[in-house]
Design a protein around this motif. Structure first.
Motif, mmCIF file in Angstrom:
data_model
loop_
_atom_site.group_PDB
_atom_site.id
_atom_site.type_symbol
_atom_site.label_atom_id
_atom_site.label_comp_id
_atom_site.label_asym_id
_atom_site.label_seq_id
_atom_site.Cartn_x
_atom_site.Cartn_y
_atom_site.Cartn_z
ATOM 1 N N ASN A 104 -15.986 -72.191 7.735
ATOM 2 C CA ASN A 104 -17.503 -72.354 7.218
ATOM 3 C C ASN A 104 -17.931 -72.599 8.841
ATOM 4 O O ASN A 104 -19.478 -72.631 8.871
ATOM 5 N N ILE A 105 -17.314 -73.072 9.778
ATOM 6 C CA ILE A 105 -18.064 -73.416 11.081
ATOM 7 C C ILE A 105 -18.581 -72.083 11.898
ATOM 8 O O ILE A 105 -19.334 -71.777 12.675
ATOM 9 N N SER A 106 -17.339 -71.185 11.685
ATOM 10 C CA SER A 106 -17.462 -69.938 12.543
ATOM 11 C C SER A 106 -18.734 -68.810 12.083
ATOM 12 O O SER A 106 -19.084 -68.956 10.971
ATOM 13 N N ARG A 107 -19.165 -68.226 13.196
ATOM 14 C CA ARG A 107 -20.011 -67.169 12.915
ATOM 15 C C ARG A 107 -19.602 -65.860 12.030
ATOM 16 O O ARG A 107 -20.306 -65.280 11.361
ATOM 17 N N PHE A 108 -18.187 -65.568 12.446
ATOM 18 C CA PHE A 108 -17.530 -64.490 11.826
ATOM 19 C C PHE A 108 -16.367 -65.132 10.956
ATOM 20 O O PHE A 108 -15.645 -66.154 11.214
ATOM 21 N N ARG A 109 -15.749 -64.454 9.951
ATOM 22 C CA ARG A 109 -14.501 -64.682 9.548
ATOM 23 C C ARG A 109 -13.495 -64.498 10.408
ATOM 24 O O ARG A 109 -13.419 -63.800 11.284
ATOM 25 N N PRO A 110 -12.385 -65.269 10.249
ATOM 26 C CA PRO A 110 -11.070 -65.135 11.149
ATOM 27 C C PRO A 110 -10.631 -63.945 11.484
ATOM 28 O O PRO A 110 -10.309 -63.209 12.406
ATOM 29 N N ARG A 111 -10.262 -63.152 10.072
ATOM 30 C CA ARG A 111 -9.922 -61.554 10.339
ATOM 31 C C ARG A 111 -11.003 -60.713 11.318
ATOM 32 O O ARG A 111 -10.551 -59.679 11.809
ATOM 33 N N THR A 112 -12.267 -61.070 11.085
ATOM 34 C CA THR A 112 -13.323 -60.142 11.937
ATOM 35 C C THR A 112 -12.898 -60.150 13.195
ATOM 36 O O THR A 112 -12.746 -59.124 14.052
ATOM 37 N N TYR A 113 -12.659 -61.283 13.858
ATOM 38 C CA TYR A 113 -12.559 -61.602 15.218
ATOM 39 C C TYR A 113 -11.086 -60.820 15.628
ATOM 40 O O TYR A 113 -11.212 -60.147 16.443
ATOM 41 N N THR A 114 -10.210 -60.944 14.863
ATOM 42 C CA THR A 114 -8.869 -60.253 15.162
ATOM 43 C C THR A 114 -9.131 -58.717 15.103
ATOM 44 O O THR A 114 -8.638 -57.998 15.957
ATOM 45 N N THR A 115 -9.699 -58.404 14.249
ATOM 46 C CA THR A 115 -9.779 -56.988 13.853
ATOM 47 C C THR A 115 -10.700 -56.343 14.975
ATOM 48 O O THR A 115 -10.222 -55.156 15.517
ATOM 49 N N ILE A 116 -11.747 -56.774 15.315
ATOM 50 C CA ILE A 116 -12.543 -56.150 16.370
ATOM 51 C C ILE A 116 -12.001 -56.131 17.808
ATOM 52 O O ILE A 116 -11.898 -55.213 18.479
ATOM 53 N N PHE A 117 -11.275 -57.215 18.107
ATOM 54 C CA PHE A 117 -10.658 -57.637 19.407
ATOM 55 C C PHE A 117 -9.561 -56.808 19.580
ATOM 56 O O PHE A 117 -9.285 -56.205 20.588
ATOM 57 N N VAL A 118 -8.748 -56.791 18.803
ATOM 58 C CA VAL A 118 -7.318 -56.029 18.695
ATOM 59 C C VAL A 118 -7.718 -54.627 18.699
ATOM 60 O O VAL A 118 -6.893 -53.936 19.509
ATOM 61 N N SER A 119 -8.729 -54.096 17.704
ATOM 62 C CA SER A 119 -9.118 -52.651 18.032
ATOM 63 C C SER A 119 -9.664 -52.342 19.525
ATOM 64 O O SER A 119 -9.365 -51.295 20.027
ATOM 65 N N CYS A 120 -10.459 -53.165 19.850
ATOM 66 C CA CYS A 120 -10.846 -52.882 21.385
ATOM 67 C C CYS A 120 -9.643 -52.904 22.382
ATOM 68 O O CYS A 120 -9.737 -51.976 23.202
ATOM 69 N N ASP A 121 -8.724 -53.817 21.923
ATOM 70 C CA ASP A 121 -7.664 -54.010 22.879
ATOM 71 C C ASP A 121 -6.758 -52.613 22.938
ATOM 72 O O ASP A 121 -6.220 -51.938 23.900
ATOM 73 N N LEU A 122 -6.792 -52.012 21.531
ATOM 74 C CA LEU A 122 -6.083 -50.889 21.407
ATOM 75 C C LEU A 122 -6.456 -49.375 22.106
ATOM 76 O O LEU A 122 -5.735 -48.548 22.636
#
Length: 269
Positions: A104-122
């Motif tokens: 609830n503190i975060s601007r985005f859901r945890p999975r959103t951070y992972t999905t976006i940045f891992v996709s960028c990394d890929l």
């Protein structure tokens, strides 16, 4: 050495040392990953470490024969691609950190951070791999294709730098939100967050992020000048801004391995 692919003989001791160091870290990461079942973290780290080992083996072989194009490519491509996997490991950690502090503190859901940045990394990894494949055509005298490959590699590295920069901004923004919302934190992990081990983990994660960022900026500048540039032919710069930076990141990720900090709870988050 005008016909060699680099203008110096790689230092045998230094490059053998880094090959051995990454080999040791590989074994430690494998053992920790299997024991604690931290599969995503292990899958991100091990390919990167294997590429680092192969890259420095390539440099050891270049010491013996600086005219071998295959050894040059082994060094160039492996050391270029390796840290992209470490970036993925960093990105995976942020999603779990968000859960531990409170979604609830975060601007985005945890999975959103992972999905976006891992996709960028890929995407960054694909660009660098395609660029490396095209750059390898230089052995056949196809300089146009080789130059195109180098430019694609630079684009992949530049995108990696951009992704890391945005990641650091968002991670810092989340840290600020945590600081301003202490009463909203997840009560299930209060003791973990207050432990010295957790503080060490956060420090090591930040250190790994900064060192990978410094290394990526260096590689963009190095490739931008071309293979014949002074920067691309300065082994001291490579040892400090490539080998040492990546080593610090990998050591930090091993000393403060997520499972050492949180146990098998980490893999269930």
């Amino acid at each position: 050495m005008s016909d060699a692919y680099i203008d110096y003989l790689p230092n045998l001791s230094a490059n053998a040392f880094f090959a051995a160091l990454f080999g040791l870290i590989f074994m430690l990461q494998l053992g920790l990953g299997v024991w604690y079942r931290t599969w995503p973290h292990m899958i991100a780290m091990l390919p990167g470490l294997l590429l680092e080992i192969l890259g420095y083996v390539g440099r050891v072989l270049l010491h013996n024969n600086p005219f071998d194009f295959n050894n040059f490519l082994l060094y160039l491509i492996c050391l270029t691609l390796g840290p992209a996997f470490f970036s993925a490991a960093i990105y995976i950690c942020l999603g779990k950190i968000v859960i531990i502090y409170g979604e609830n503190i975060s601007r985005f859901r945890p999975r959103t951070y992972t999905t976006i940045f891992v996709s960028c990394d890929l995407l960054s990894l694909i660009l660098q791999a395609v660029g490396g494949a095209l750059a390898s055509q230089g052995q056949d005298g196809d300089t146009s294709t080789s130059d195109t490959g180098v430019n694609i590699m630079i684009a992949g590295l530049a995108f990696q730098v951009f992704s890391l920069l945005i990641f650091m901004v968002l991670a810092s923004e989340f840290a600020l939100r945590v600081r301003n919302s202490p009463k909203s934190e997840n009560d299930d992990f209060t003791s973990l967050r207050q432990s010295s081990k957790w503080k060490m983990f956060i420090f090591c994660l930040a250190l790994a992020t900064i060192t990978i960022f410094i290394r990526s900026v260096f590689r963009v500048a190095e490739l931008q000048g071309g293979f014949s540039s002074p920067l691309a032919n300065n082994e001291v710069d490579l040892m400090v801004l490539e080998a040492t930076m990546v080593s610090i990141a990998c050591i930090a990720f091993t000393v403060a391995h997520p499972a050492i900090i949180a146990g098998r709870t980490w893999s269930s988050l």
